[in-house]
Scaffold this active site. Structure first.
Site, short mmCIF file in Angstrom:
data_model
loop_
_atom_site.label_atom_id
_atom_site.label_comp_id
_atom_site.label_asym_id
_atom_site.label_seq_id
_atom_site.Cartn_x
_atom_site.Cartn_y
_atom_site.Cartn_z
CB THR A 33 -1.19 -0.13 1.31
OG1 THR A 33 -1.71 -1.10 1.09
CG2 THR A 33 -1.85 0.90 1.80
CB ALA A 91 10.44 0.77 4.08
CG ASP A 92 6.67 5.39 5.91
OD1 ASP A 92 5.95 5.99 5.06
OD2 ASP A 92 6.14 3.96 6.66
N GLY A 105 0.78 5.23 5.55
CA GLY A 105 -0.07 4.63 4.59
C GLY A 105 -0.98 4.27 5.09
CD GLU A 111 1.49 -1.05 4.66
OE1 GLU A 111 1.20 -0.67 3.41
OE2 GLU A 111 1.92 -1.37 5.22
#
Ligand code: 5RP
Length: 261
Positions: A33, A91-92, A105, A111
């Site tokens: 996502t 990924a952040d 998100g 996830e």
């Protein structure tokens, strides 16, 4: 259209485009996502259309499921297939050990379930997501709405015994109301600035009643595909130690950009 993408979107697209080279016909796939994962879904749909690839997809959010179905990809529930060959997700943040912060998100729970149920997880990211130490991105923690303020206080108290640089916890809001995840939970964002021991933090957070799951992905990711604004791509495999470089030709992907017009 490709020329109109910002450098960051070109980087995300390049990583996404390269990642679908790992998909083989017959695979059961987890779809991540976020904006990078959305590029991947478009690239995957293009491969299915043009190369006749047969895949079965499990989505990590209702948002991605809608996108994938709209592009003609078959999406089923995880319980229908139970185990997946490969999950590709954004990924952040990621570090040198391919430990991740995810959940920007709001989809970290599905996830993590989907990635854990996969033989392999590939993370796709623009180069700015790589960090020496996790924690600059606020760590999302999914909590039960019942008693969330008590859960928040327990998290704050717990953080005092842990190696982090800052300890601010805030409820994620959308238009002034608490954001609800696909599972109906709330999200707390932990501004920690630096996480000294991500493994310990991940374990300790999940011991707190009211916490459903946290956004630290430890020892889950196998490969990172890093995209750059000029189309260059680096693929790093944590298990084999192999690093490959290459580049993605944006002009070859006109169909994908046409989908967005
Ligand atoms: C969603 C996530 C995303 O993968 C993460 O937020 C990265 O998003 P983007 O690709 O838009 O930068 O964890 O819960």
């Amino acid at each position: 259209m490709a020329a109109e993408l910002s450098p960051i979107d070109q980087a995300k697209f390049a990583a996404a485009r390269r990642s679908v080279d790992f998909v083989e016909s017959g695979m059961k796939l987890g779809l991540g996502t976020g904006s990078t994962a959305a590029w991947m879904v478009r690239c995957l749909a293009e491969r299915v259309r043009e190369d006749g690839l047969q895949v079965t997809c499990v989505s990590t959010s209702s948002w991605t499921a809608d996108l994938a179905r709209g592009l003609g990809l078959p999406v089923v529930g995880l319980d229908e297939v139970k185990w997946l060959d490969l999950t590709i997700d954004g990924a952040d943040e990621f570090d040198a050990n391919l430990n991740l912060i995810k959940g920007g998100g709001a989809a970290l729970l599905q996830e993590k379930i989907v990635a854990t149920a996969s033989d392999r997880m590939i993370v796709i990211a623009d180069a700015a997501k790589e960090v020496a130490q996790l924690g600059a991105f606020p760590l999302p923690v999914e909590v039960i709405p019942f008693g969330w303020q008590t859960t928040k206080a327990l998290i704050e108290e717990t953080l005092y015994s842990l190696d982090v640089m800052s300890r601010e916890v805030s409820l994620r809001l959308v238009n002034g109301d608490p954001l609800r995840t696909d599972e109906g939970h709330y999200l707390l964002d932990l501004s920690l600035r630096r996480i000294g021991n991500p493994r310990q933090l991940a374990l300790v957070l999940n011991q707190i009643p009211g916490v459903v799951e946290n956004g630290l992905f430890i020892d889950i990711c196998d490969v990172v595909v890093i995209g750059h604004g000029d189309g260059r791509v680096t693929v790093r495999d944590i298990n084999s130690g192999r690093v490959e470089t290459g580049s993605v030709d944006l002009t070859e992907s006109r169909n994908i950009f046409a989908d967005l017009e």
